[in-house]
Design a protein around this motif. Structure first.
Motif, short mmCIF file in Angstrom:
data_model
loop_
_atom_site.label_atom_id
_atom_site.label_comp_id
_atom_site.label_asym_id
_atom_site.label_seq_id
_atom_site.Cartn_x
_atom_site.Cartn_y
_atom_site.Cartn_z
N PHE A 131 9.03 18.20 -16.59
CA PHE A 131 8.97 17.63 -15.38
C PHE A 131 8.88 16.34 -15.38
N THR A 132 9.55 15.62 -14.16
CA THR A 132 9.32 14.22 -14.06
C THR A 132 8.17 13.94 -13.26
N PHE A 133 7.24 12.84 -13.47
CA PHE A 133 6.26 12.49 -12.46
C PHE A 133 5.87 11.01 -12.42
N LEU A 134 4.96 10.95 -11.29
CA LEU A 134 4.55 9.62 -11.22
C LEU A 134 3.04 9.79 -11.51
N GLY A 135 2.68 9.25 -12.70
CA GLY A 135 1.24 9.00 -13.14
C GLY A 135 0.47 8.04 -12.49
N TYR A 136 -0.77 8.25 -12.09
CA TYR A 136 -1.76 7.42 -11.55
C TYR A 136 -2.77 7.32 -12.82
N ASN A 137 -3.21 5.86 -12.93
CA ASN A 137 -4.32 5.83 -13.81
C ASN A 137 -5.77 5.68 -12.68
N LEU A 138 -6.41 6.44 -12.93
CA LEU A 138 -7.54 6.75 -12.24
C LEU A 138 -9.00 5.75 -12.72
N ALA A 139 -8.55 5.32 -13.67
CA ALA A 139 -9.62 4.35 -14.35
C ALA A 139 -9.07 3.07 -14.27
N ASN A 140 -10.09 2.04 -14.43
CA ASN A 140 -9.98 0.57 -14.41
C ASN A 140 -9.21 0.13 -15.67
N PRO A 141 -7.81 -0.35 -15.27
CA PRO A 141 -6.95 -0.44 -16.43
C PRO A 141 -7.48 -1.94 -17.37
N GLU A 142 -8.43 -2.56 -16.72
CA GLU A 142 -9.14 -3.59 -17.07
C GLU A 142 -10.21 -3.23 -18.33
N ASN A 143 -10.66 -1.95 -18.13
CA ASN A 143 -11.88 -1.65 -18.83
C ASN A 143 -11.54 -0.08 -19.39
N PRO A 144 -10.66 -0.10 -20.28
CA PRO A 144 -10.33 1.34 -20.56
C PRO A 144 -11.46 2.00 -21.37
N GLN A 145 -11.76 2.95 -21.20
CA GLN A 145 -12.88 3.65 -22.21
C GLN A 145 -12.62 5.05 -22.47
N ASN A 146 -13.29 5.51 -23.66
CA ASN A 146 -13.03 6.88 -23.99
C ASN A 146 -13.80 7.80 -22.59
N GLY A 147 -13.28 8.90 -22.63
CA GLY A 147 -13.63 9.89 -21.59
C GLY A 147 -14.97 10.50 -21.89
N TRP A 148 -15.29 10.67 -23.10
CA TRP A 148 -16.64 11.28 -23.62
C TRP A 148 -17.59 10.38 -24.18
N ASP A 149 -18.87 10.58 -24.08
CA ASP A 149 -20.06 9.53 -24.24
C ASP A 149 -20.23 10.16 -26.10
N ASP A 150 -19.88 8.97 -26.64
CA ASP A 150 -19.77 9.07 -28.12
C ASP A 150 -21.22 9.04 -28.75
N LEU A 151 -21.91 10.07 -28.57
CA LEU A 151 -23.26 10.32 -28.74
C LEU A 151 -23.70 9.93 -30.28
N ASP A 152 -22.69 10.31 -31.23
CA ASP A 152 -22.92 10.28 -32.58
C ASP A 152 -22.45 9.08 -33.14
N GLY A 153 -21.62 8.22 -32.16
CA GLY A 153 -21.14 7.07 -32.64
C GLY A 153 -20.10 6.93 -33.67
N ASP A 154 -19.35 8.22 -33.97
CA ASP A 154 -18.52 8.21 -35.06
C ASP A 154 -17.26 7.75 -34.45
N GLY A 155 -17.06 7.10 -33.24
CA GLY A 155 -15.76 6.75 -32.67
C GLY A 155 -14.55 7.94 -32.34
N LYS A 156 -14.83 9.02 -32.45
CA LYS A 156 -14.07 10.24 -31.96
C LYS A 156 -14.89 11.37 -31.58
#
Lengths: 604, 328
Positions: free
Chosen positions: A319-344
């Motif tokens: 499909f072709t779509f119009l994508g929206y960024n729901l998060a602040n583009p000036e502050n991109p963050q991981n969507g998960w809380d990196d509890l073990d701090g391994d970066g993934k």
């Protein structure tokens, strides 16, 4: 051969009643002939979004000339060249077009429904807990040097895909596979670490011959077999490759479904779609797929004026779509809380609330945009009529998972204005652009420069959104830049598309928080919805993977995504295949163009 | 002469490395990431991208990445090989040595360029000399008009026009490609049919340049005393113009030969795309778009070599046509 019959599809009438605010009817008559072992009379009706998209097929069976003419050279035109003929290393469509004719997988897609059916595997059993798959190979499948295709070949291929030194792009397909083992020469057992109904589609990668590649999978990347395979299992074997010019394959007499009637199959590489069209019309190419939407009318004109060409159309799996960024583009963050701090992402890590986009974080703005878009206008004006509506994130070609209850969004500018008014977005200074809390309703919209269709969609969107008080800054950027901004999540909105998609509706990679990772993940909208997460997890983990049992989860997801609007789905492409009428038997479909290539033949 | 050649080639080495360093930095400064482009599909997970970046050494610092390109991964953690191995490293996308990819395509590019050079040079030379001899005649005016036209014509547009006319409408020439398909005995005529349109389109700007230069130089030369002497000796006009006048007129033209070869080879990138010619063009353009750094760097070295060798060729040809000049 006396049991063979020619099925003359005469006439084949496609009645497409396309839904949308302006229903449209396309009537086509196509004549197709193909060789099959049994007579099949079929009537198919597809519903899209609760409206009728009916495909009625009338087939009149006529006797076939026996014997079927042998020989001739089929030339398929493409505008990209292959990179490799090793399915373990392949990562592009052109390579896949070629190696899928030489190396068969355990499974393949049914050309009509996209369901998983056997290829090298005759059948498979699934254990009661759904975690163990036992594949039984066809006893008549042989490599072109006469060696039987065995379980050792399958295990060797899986080992290669999962070997660090090979760096196979297929490795992610095995994420939920724990192990694989030879049971006997004809049986392979695959054990899963978790229930995963996408595995049968993922595991269909072409199997390579262990006895030719040797015992060491680490040597695979440098093996000359990658560019000149000597032993194959499919309908064709390698003959010649002139890089960026053509690849020629010759009929494989040992192919277990029967040697192809034609002598060779060639992929001829052209510069672009317009050169492909010229090559087709000049008679250099036998068939091409697809002809670009802008050129479809040229082909239709040729057919109308008596040129012996045929064209088949079908909705693409994309499909072709119009994508929206729901998060602040000036502050991109991981969507998960990196509890073990391994970066993934590590299993169990919870979602991390995102810093919302200052404008698009407001659902009302996305709803207003979704109600402003002239979907049918985009299909008619930009896609030259070669498209259809789509409600959400599942393409209609996955019929069992497509939600026909939903009505596609349609243009309603008054409703869009009302939504914005109600949400407090008003044009207080009379400059034509709304504001709220001191923020102007001004957004950037990017797409890749040079893609005329997407650029034109951008222009239409800018124009129509101005009418409801939304200002759009168009950014047509070089593709690499677009990808970097998109995956890096530093954008506002994007017009983009995906084609040739998977036959499974699971799109964890696009909509799950575990893939919301700036710079690496494909949940570039930073979308999170616990209902969607649950549906994705449950839809993949249905014991037995029956489509009917999985479907409700994906139907529900489409409703959620339809309402949450992490993207506005603009349309699904109406793809096509065009061929010269002296090629008989070709029966292209969305899931496969060449599934019956061994049955094709030339009449002159 | 050997010392001169050796010295020039030695001087080329730091030049080439300088060029690679600059192009590496420019490529890195440009936005875009090869792994993101390579995996631009919803079928890949975030973990796939991180792993692939590691396997291709793209998670290293810039100086480290340049070192990897030069000497390979000394840590042995990723799969990349350096150019010192002799194969220009390995393409990210094709997963094959860059030199191997070049060797498959360079002959096609050189063939196209050589034919365009010969075609353009010959036509340009004759038209230029004749224009000068028949100055201010209808022939001269038409020749000058075409010279301007050939310079101004966008090659991609002219190429498409020729394809539509000669291939689609008349069916005389193939739409693209270097050789006919499924034909066991390929003749010189087959090759010529495939070469005709791309080489002519590539040659048109060279024809324009060459004919203008030749016309101007010949006009200068035919007024010289030795030409008058040749006439006085009763020589045939063809001998006077092409043996005595043209040879001297060629001296300044030889100096533009090097840049012309470079320009033709870079121009071939566009022509190859239009005529689906299987040369370096598609490989280079695709590599830049997809940020396939090893191929781009290899192409830069190839381009630098062409410039250096083209200028060397100019130097040697200058000596050949003008015995008064010595290389030092």
């Amino acid at each position: 051969m006396s049991f063979q019959r020619s099925i003359r599809l005469w006439p084949l009438t496609l009645l497409l009643f396309l839904l949308a605010c302006q229903p449209q009817t396309i009537v086509e008559t196509v004549e197709v002939t193909r060789m099959v072992e049994n007579t099949v009379v079929e009537t198919r009706v597809i519903e899209v979004a609760g409206e009728e998209v009916a495909v009625e097929v009338t087939r009149v069976v006529e006797p076939t000339a026996v014997p079927v003419p042998q020989g001739g050279h089929v030339i398929y035109s493409n505008f990209a060249d292959a990179n490799t003929f090793n399915p373990v290393l392949g990562n592009d469509q052109a390579s896949s077009d070629v190696y899928s004719l030489m190396f068969l997988g355990l499974t393949q897609l049914d050309p009509f429904s996209g369901s998983i059916v056997g290829d090298l595997a005759e059948s498979w059993d699934i254990s009661e807990d759904g975690l163990t798959y036992t594949f039984h190979l066809r006893p008549d499948a042989v490599w072109s040097d006469g060696t039987p295709v065995t379980a050792q070949d399958v295990v060797f291929t899986f080992d290669a895909i999962n070997n660090d030194a090979v760096a196979s792009p297929r490795r992610g397909d095995f994420a939920s596979v724990a192990s694989w083992a030879v049971v006997d020469d004809q049986t392979v057992e695959v054990t899963m670490s978790a229930l995963d109904c996408t595995i049968l589609a993922n595991i269909g990668t072409g199997i390579i011959p262990a006895h030719v590649y040797g015992s060491d999978p680490t040597a695979i990347p440098e093996n000359p077999e990658n560019t000149a395979p000597t032993v194959v299992s499919g309908p064709f074997q390698f003959q010649e490759w002139v890089a960026d010019d053509h690849v020629t394959l010759a009929a494989n007499p040992t192919y277990f479904r029967g040697a192809p009637n034609v002598a060779t199959w060639t992929m001829k590489v052209y510069a672009d779609q317009s050169a492909e069209l010229a090559g087709l019309l000049a008679g250099e190419a036998t068939y091409t797929s697809p002809v670009g939407p802008a050129f479809v009318s040229v082909i239709e004109g040729q057919i109308a004026s008596g040129t012996p060409l045929s064209m088949r159309k079908y909705f693409d799996n994309g499909f072709t779509f119009l994508g929206y960024n729901l998060a602040n583009p000036e502050n991109p963050q991981n969507g998960w809380d990196d509890l073990d701090g391994d970066g993934k992402y590590t299993e169990g890590e919870p979602p991390l609330p995102q810093d919302p986009h200052p404008i698009l974080g407001d659902l009302a703005v996305r709803q207003a945009i979704a109600n402003s878009i002239d979907y049918q206008g985009i299909i008619n004006q930009v896609a030259f009529g070669q498209g259809g509506p789509i409600v959400a994130n599942v393409w209609p070609s996955i019929e069992w998972a497509y939600n026909t209850e939903l009505e596609p969004y349609t243009q309603d500018l008054d409703k869009a204005r009302q939504i914005l008014d109600d949400a407090g977005w008003v044009d207080s200074d009379g400059d034509g652009v709304r504001e709220k809390d001191g923020k102007r309703l001004s957004l950037s919209l990017m797409t890749n420069a040079g893609n005329e269709k997407r650029e034109n969609i951008g222009v239409l969107l800018k124009d129509v959104l101005a009418q409801v008080g939304i200002e759009i800054q168009l950014d047509f950027l070089e593709f690499g830049t677009v990808v970097q901004r998109l995956v890096g999540q530093t954008y506002d909105m994007i017009v983009i598309g995906f084609g040739g998609g998977a036959p499974d509706p699971d799109d964890t990679n696009l909509f799950s928080y575990i893939n919301d990772e700036p710079g690496a993940g494909f949940n570039f909208a930073s979308y999170y919805n616990p209902v969607v997460e649950e549906n994705l997890a449950k839809g993949k983990a249905v014991a037995g993977c029956a489509e009917a049992e999985r479907a409700p989860y994906y139907h529900s997801n489409q409703v959620e995504i339809y309402n949450d609007l992490p993207a506005s789905f603009l349309h699904v492409d109406l793809e096509n295949t065009v061929w010269w009428n002296n090629l008989e038997g070709i029966d292209p479909n969305v899931w496969s163009r060449e599934y019956n290539v061994q049955e094709w033949y030339f009449t002159n | 002469m050997t010392t001169y050649l050796f010295r020039r080639l030695l001087q080329a080495i730091p030049t080439i490395f300088g060029v690679t360093l600059i192009s590496f930095l420019i490529m890195q400064a440009a936005p875009g990431d090869p792994v993101q482009i390579m995996t631009f599909s919803p079928t890949f997970t975030a973990a796939d991208r991180v792993r692939l970046a590691h396997e291709l050494c793209l998670d290293r610092s810039l100086p480290e990445q340049y070192l990897v390109w030069l000497v390979g991964d000394l840590r042995g953690e990723c799969q990349m090989r350096g150019i010192f191995r002799g194969d220009f490293g390995e393409s990210f996308f094709e997963r094959r040595p860059v030199l191997e990819l070049f060797m498959e395509r360079v002959p096609a590019t050189l063939e196209l360029t050589a034919v365009a050079l010969i075609l353009g040079g010959t036509i340009g030379l004759f038209v230029g000399v004749l224009s000068a001899v028949k100055r201010a005649t209808l022939f001269d005016n038409i020749a000058r008009l075409f010279s301007v036209l050939f310079d101004a014509l966008p090659q991609f547009w002219f190429g498409l026009l020729l394809i539509m006319f000669f291939s689609v409408q008349l069916g005389w020439l193939p739409v693209g490609g270097r050789l006919p398909l499924n034909k066991p005995d390929i003749t010189l005529v087959d090759r010529a049919r495939h070469l005709a349109m791309p080489s002519f389109v590539l040659a048109i700007s060279w024809i324009a340049l060459m004919s203008r230069f030749m016309r101007a130089e010949t006009l200068e030369v035919i007024r010289q005393d030795y030409v008058r002497t040749a006439w006085a000796k009763g020589l045939e006009p063809s001998k006077v113009y092409f043996k005595h006048a043209a040879r001297n007129a060629l001296v300044p033209i030889v100096t533009i030969l090097g840049p012309a070869i470079t320009s033709l080879i870079t121009g071939a990138v566009v022509i190859e795309r239009i005529f689906s010619w299987p040369g370096m063009g598609r490989l280079t353009v695709d590599a830049v778009s997809s940020r396939d750094y090893p191929i781009v760097m290899g192409s830069v070295i190839f381009g630098a070599l062409v410039v250096i060798l083209g200028n060397l060729l100019s130097d040697f040809l200058l000596v050949a046509v003008d015995p008064r000049i010595r290389l030092q």
